[in-house]
Design a protein around this motif. Structure first.
Motif: not given
Length: 657
Positions: A519, A547, A553, A650
């Motif tokens: 992530g 994100a 992200n 992401d």
């Protein structure tokens, strides 16, 4: 290699039950059993010894005493066999001492019938019947005492030796090196050149992690596993393209998640204490095998792994000091090894010579367990209780009928304070693990704990508390490794009066996603850093509200060319994987791809195109077979065609089917 202590305490070699091995190349974990001496490799046959001695090196090459025996495939149907400090007719007869001293000597062999011994074709000689010193040394104590080879590899027609320049021999298992370096030969090993800049200089505290090494070729790279000088260090890893072995700036160092240009960023791939490494790929098993001497265990041990970076299994006893007094090193022979047999060359300080050994490989009941000695069955009565270590009062119950399985178990017992059994193990940062173990306690226990923490009693990552457990009860702890590349697992208690616990059948396994930092939450800057890398113009959005989950992200953006975020991930060959991730794009986007490929711009294994704009995060998924690869490159990117185009990525995941 200097070795001055004879072990007098006994070691038991526990033989695991033989299991049917998995199909060849299936990358199933293995364990060694039934190690035997096949033949003498060097030296004269003493009275009473019945081993074959095909080389008679004392009379044929004036090699009376020597050690090591590093073996590698040199091409042309031969292997090189490389030895350390060597003594001739003036040898003292016990250990490394006496006259006729050469720092190293080299043999060639075309022998493929190892079941009856290892025969040389010849040794490299400087005059008739005299093995030549191939790498000279100054032979001055506290300057350069000797030059000891530690590994060899051949790329094309050029041969390479990794060596260490030894400054001073210390107590048993300790020495100081000036530097480690690489030498090369272009004339079939007759003459060697020490490259002036392909060197890893030691530091003032003698702790540089790249002083002794093992080489493995794989996937267009040479992987270099290394330890500090002596036999007390952890195992670190670097790699270099095959054609760049002499370019020190081309090496990349494993930082726990990816490959870094900084040697200081290197993190262990296996916990020592390790001396005289050997690493080899066994194609029949689909496993990498690592052997080294663990002096605390007074044994040569083996680890195995499906990929060069691991995760490496716990240690398994290959040969014990009680069976082979004064043993050290186990250099794997690249030929003759199958799914059920392992051949290696081992040294013994007395009689300071080398022997061909054979072990049987069987399926490992511990599977993917990362812990060493998880059931305490080969735990010997050595001065240090490695690989487990004690805090307070603890030890091993040997054959006292108190084990959950097998004969032995660990115990903790005291009247006061914190008392625990603990073990350090390599983990991948920011990765999920499951720790399991079986515990029972005295009836008055009220403060027992089983868990994982940072090393040296660092912060607790997760633990399970327990009180009185009259029968063995499984304890399960899930944790994320966080920023740690090494963690300490433990089972212990706070004693209040005579309090005890017994511990058995402990395991640590990695679970879930193979992608590191999936992530992007641990990325420290807007530029992609290990384990993520950029092709073209790409980076990290940190806390900008773009994100899908969390704060960060990845992105790629440009007006032209290919632009992508990518990560190299270790995989098991010939195995199916599923890659998923979440992507959104600019409205002008027309040409994106999400998938996996062979390293260094190699063939695409599989990818999914996304040619329409994705106005919100959309889940993409692709399944691929890893083929013959031990590492693949995952990517999410797009082609920009003259218009400002971007993608955001992401929550990337890779799982084995």
């Amino acid at each position: 290699m200097r070795y001055t202590r004879t072990w007098k305490r006994t070691l038991r070699l526990h033989v695991m039950p033989a299991l049917a091995l998995l199909m060849a190349g299936s990358a199933g974990a293995v364990t060694p059993t039934g190690v035997t001496k096949v033949s003498r490799v060097t030296g004269a046959t003493p009275a009473g010894e019945v081993l074959p001695n095909p080389n008679q090196t004392h009379s044929n090459y004036e090699v009376y005493g020597t050690d090591l025996g590093i073996v590698w495939d040199k091409g042309g149907g031969e292997v090189f066999v490389l030895f350390g400090d060597t003594f001739g007719a003036g040898w003292c007869g016990n250990g490394g001492c006496g006259g006729g001293w050469r720092s190293n000597v080299l043999a060639r062999s075309s022998d493929t019938a190892l079941a009856n011994g290892l025969s040389f074709s010849t040794m490299i000689q400087d005059y008739a019947r005299h093995a030549k010193e191939i790498l000279p040394s100054r032979k001055i104590d506290n300057d350069e005492m000797t030059v000891i080879p530690t590994a060899g590899v051949t790329v094309g027609s050029r041969h390479y030796i990794h060596y260490m320049s030894v400054r001073h021999w210390g107590e048993a298992g300790t020495w100081q090196t000036n530097y480690a370096g690489i030498a090369y030969s272009d004339d079939n090993g007759q003459n060697w050149v020490k490259h002036p800049t392909a060197r890893w200089q030691n530091n003032a505290s003698w702790t540089n992690n790249f002083q002794m090494a093992a080489f493995v070729k794989n996937g267009g790279f040479v992987y270099m596993y290394a330890t500090p000088n002596g036999r007390r260090g952890n195992v670190h890893l670097a790699r270099v393209p095959e054609g760049s072995l002499l370019d020190i700036n081309a090496y990349r160092y494993w930082d726990g998640n990816g490959w870094s240009t900084s040697q200081a960023a290197a993190r262990p791939v296996a916990i020592g204490i390790a001396g005289e490494l050997s690493v080899s790929y066994n194609a029949a098993l689909g496993r990498f095998l690592m052997t080294y001497l663990n002096e605390h265990r007074q044994a040569i041990v083996m680890r195995d792994a499906a990929t060069p970076t691991g995760p490496w299994s716990g240690e398994k006893v290959l040969a014990s000091g009680s069976a082979f007094p004064g043993l050290y090193n186990a250099f794997i022979h690249p030929w003759g090894n199958t799914a059920t047999e392992l051949y290696f060359v081992m040294s013994q300080w007395t009689p300071y010579n080398t022997f061909l050994m054979r072990a049987t490989l069987t399926g490992d009941t511990e599977g993917d367990n990362l812990l060493s000695e998880p059931s305490f069955e080969t735990q010997a009565a050595t001065p240090v209780m490695a690989p487990w270590y004690v805090q307070g009062q603890a030890g091993i119950d040997r054959n006292l009928f108190s084990a959950r399985t097998g004969q032995d178990n660990g115990f903790v017992r005291n009247n006061s304070g914190w008392n625990a059994l603990k073990q350090s193990v390599v983990v991948q940062p920011y990765t999920d693990y499951t720790l399991r173990g079986w515990v029972r306690t005295s009836s008055n226990n009220t403060a027992g704990y089983f868990g994982a923490r940072g090393v040296n009693n660092g912060p607790v990552l997760s633990e399970r508390a327990f009180g009185s457990l009259p029968g063995y009860t499984e304890q399960v702890v899930s944790f994320n490794s966080g920023a740690n590349s090494v963690v300490e697992v433990y089972g212990g208690l706070w004693a209040n009066g005579d309090t005890w616990l017994q511990l058995d059948d402990v395991s640590l396994t990695r679970v879930g996603n193979l992608v590191a930092q999936p992530g992007f939450e641990q990325q420290p800057s807007t530029s992609a850093t290990s384990p993520w890398y950029a092709d073209g113009n790409a980076g990290i959005d940190r806390g900008l509200g773009f994100a899908r989950t969390g704060a960060n992200n990845a992105w790629a953006r440009n007006t032209q060319g290919w632009n992508a975020i990518k990560q190299e991930v270790a995989v098991t060959p010939n195995t199916r994987y599923t890659l998923t991730g979440w992507v959104k794009t600019a409205g002008a986007h027309t040409d994106g791809y999400f998938g996996a490929r062979v390293l260094r711009g190699g063939p695409i294994l599989n990818e999914v195109p996304f040619t329409q704009p994705l106005g919100s995060y959309t889940r993409l998924s692709v399944t691929f077979d890893s083929g013959s690869n031990h590492s693949v490159e995952l990517f999410a990117g797009m082609w920009a065609h003259g218009t400002d185009t971007w993608i955001q990525v992401d929550d990337v995941s890779l799982t084995r089917e």
